[in-house]
Design a protein around this motif. Structure first.
Motif, PDB file in Angstrom:
ATOM      1  N   LEU A  50       0.954  -1.178  -0.090  1.00 44.89           N
ATOM      2  CA  LEU A  50       0.066   0.085  -0.068  1.00 44.89           C
ATOM      3  C   LEU A  50       0.844   1.204   0.028  1.00 44.89           C
ATOM      4  N   ASN A  83      -8.918  -0.560  -5.370  1.00 40.63           N
ATOM      5  CA  ASN A  83      -9.071  -1.705  -5.320  1.00 40.63           C
ATOM      6  C   ASN A  83     -10.269  -2.364  -6.064  1.00 40.63           C
ATOM      7  N   SER A  89      -7.453   1.924  -1.493  1.00 34.91           N
ATOM      8  CA  SER A  89      -6.671   1.083  -0.597  1.00 34.91           C
ATOM      9  C   SER A  89      -6.177   1.862   0.536  1.00 34.91           C
ATOM     10  N   LYS A  92      -8.616   3.378   3.205  1.00 36.63           N
ATOM     11  CA  LYS A  92      -9.417   2.186   3.806  1.00 36.63           C
ATOM     12  C   LYS A  92      -8.480   1.720   4.858  1.00 36.63           C
ATOM     13  N   GLU A  93      -7.045   1.627   4.589  1.00 34.60           N
ATOM     14  CA  GLU A  93      -6.073   1.128   5.505  1.00 34.60           C
ATOM     15  C   GLU A  93      -5.423   2.318   6.331  1.00 34.60           C
ATOM     16  N   LYS A  94      -5.447   3.205   6.087  1.00 36.94           N
ATOM     17  CA  LYS A  94      -4.666   4.220   6.407  1.00 36.94           C
ATOM     18  C   LYS A  94      -5.458   5.370   7.167  1.00 36.94           C
TER      19      LYS A  94
END
Length: 408
Positions: A50, A83, A89, A92-94
């Motif tokens: 990512l 994604n 992404s 969503k992740e960070k």
């Protein structure tokens, strides 16, 4: 907590991203720029998953802190962080705070006028287009307080108190834009009448600025306000030239020379081809059948539709005027030319689509057209120059000449 004042249209309170439910995506199909602070953050990122580090390229030439680098897109023109669920992404992740200024703020657009922040939105986002265009009561403006750490991507910063000799219209930006918005929202006149009145008004203003008549602009504003209030302006409108044939010919030239030259987005091209097929105008030469179909579709479908829904095009114009700092972006004449051309191209395509869909035409067709037009035409930096080149080649070079696009 320190606050600042922001002037914005009231529709922003209602807007929020709908994510993977959106029928389009802002993460594909165009350049994605990265600000310097985000670029340095991504470069120092030690994680290999990512990470945008290997997908970034510094911008050459006229780069600045806001537009410092760009994302190297995938072969399908999508951001590498998009994604399978059509979501980011990184987000969503960070979290949102990890995103660049552009990704955090889009589709919002910000300017700073005399130290006051202004925020609006581009209509290239489908959900933003719905929220803006479908406000039946029209767009209203409000001042709100926000935290200083709220992020903006500043398009332009203007000080109207500092008179610039080569662009005197900047000195009158606030007054001219306020007059324009109030005129465009005056429903005692049809939208075509409002645009013609605006042309007469700006012509007088432009002449006054050319002659450097100090204080004359405010007098012109007050004079036109009175004429509009009492209906005296009607005599100006009645003498405007009208020609459906010339209108269709020049609109098609604008499409052929400016739009077909590089647009690949199927969402917009689908609407455009429906319009041309609906008018039997798929070839470059105008025939009598196309003229008759246009006149018939205008009378049968467009006029009844616009009688109940003219606020949609009104909102489009008002939002454009506010967002683009009309009429100082390119100068009074060229800004007016662009406003009228965008209006005419959208109207032409709507009438063609109505001829194509007939009784099955719905408001969602309008939203799709204006949103995809905004994304694929208005967002292309070279388009204004292309439009102006075509207009000049065909001797459409004055305020009066532009009436052919709105008077028929």
């Amino acid at each position: 907590m320190e606050l600042r004042t922001v002037l914005s249209p009231n529709y922003l309170r209602e807007f929020s991203c709908i994510g993977s439910e959106c029928e389009d995506t802002c993460c594909s199909g165009w350049q994605i720029t990265i600000d310097e602070k985000s670029y340095n953050k991504y470069q120092s990122d030690q994680e290999h998953e990512l990470s945008l580090k290997s997908y970034l390229k510094k911008l050459e030439g006229k780069s600045n802190k806001e537009y410092f680098a760009e994302v190297i897109l995938e072969a399908n023109s999508s951001c590498p962080m998009l994604n399978q669920d059509r979501l980011c992404s990184l987000h969503k992740e960070k979290g949102e705070e990890y995103l660049s200024n552009l990704c955090v703020t889009y589709p919002r657009v910000s300017n700073i006028i005399n130290g006051i922040y202004e925020r609006s939105t581009t209509l290239s986002c489908p959900e933003a287009a719905r929220v803006v265009l479908l406000k039946q009561e029209g767009i209203k403006f409000e001042k709100i307080d926000e935290a200083l750490e709220e992020r903006h991507l500043i398009s332009r910063k203007i000080n109207t108190n500092k008179k610039v000799e080569e662009k005197r219209e900047k000195f009158y930006l606030i007054e001219l834009r306020e007059f324009t918005i109030k005129l465009l929202q005056n429903r005692n006149y049809s939208l075509s009448e409002r645009l013609n009145i605006l042309g007469f008004f700006l012509e007088e203003v432009n002449n006054s600025l050319s002659l450097d008549e100090k204080g004359r602009v405010q007098l012109i504003i007050e004079d036109f306000k009175e004429k509009i209030l009492y209906g005296e302006i009607k005599e100006y409108i009645s003498i405007m030239p009208k020609s459906v044939t010339k209108h269709l010919e020049i609109v098609r030239k604008l499409i052929d020379n400016s739009i077909f030259s590089g647009i690949k987005d199927k969402r917009y091209l689908n609407s455009l081809m429906e319009a041309l097929e609906g008018l039997r105008y798929t070839g470059s030469l105008l025939c009598e059948e196309s003229v008759n179909l246009y006149i018939d579709a205008n009378k049968t479908y467009y006029e009844p539709f616009i009688e109940n829904n003219e606020y949609i095009m009104e909102n489009y114009l008002v939002n454009t005027v506010f967002k683009n700092l009309f009429p100082i972006k390119r100068g009074i004449l060229e800004d007016y030319m662009m406003l009228v051309v965008h209006y005419a191209l959208i109207k032409f395509q709507l009438i063609g689509m109505m001829s194509y869909h007939k009784e099955n035409f719905e408001i969602e067709h309008v939203i799709k057209l204006i949103q995809s037009y905004s994304r694929n035409v208005e967002h292309v930096n070279k388009q204004p120059e292309q439009f102006i080149k075509v207009l000049k080649e065909n001797q459409y070079t004055s305020f009066k000449d532009m009436a052919i696009f709105v008077s028929f």
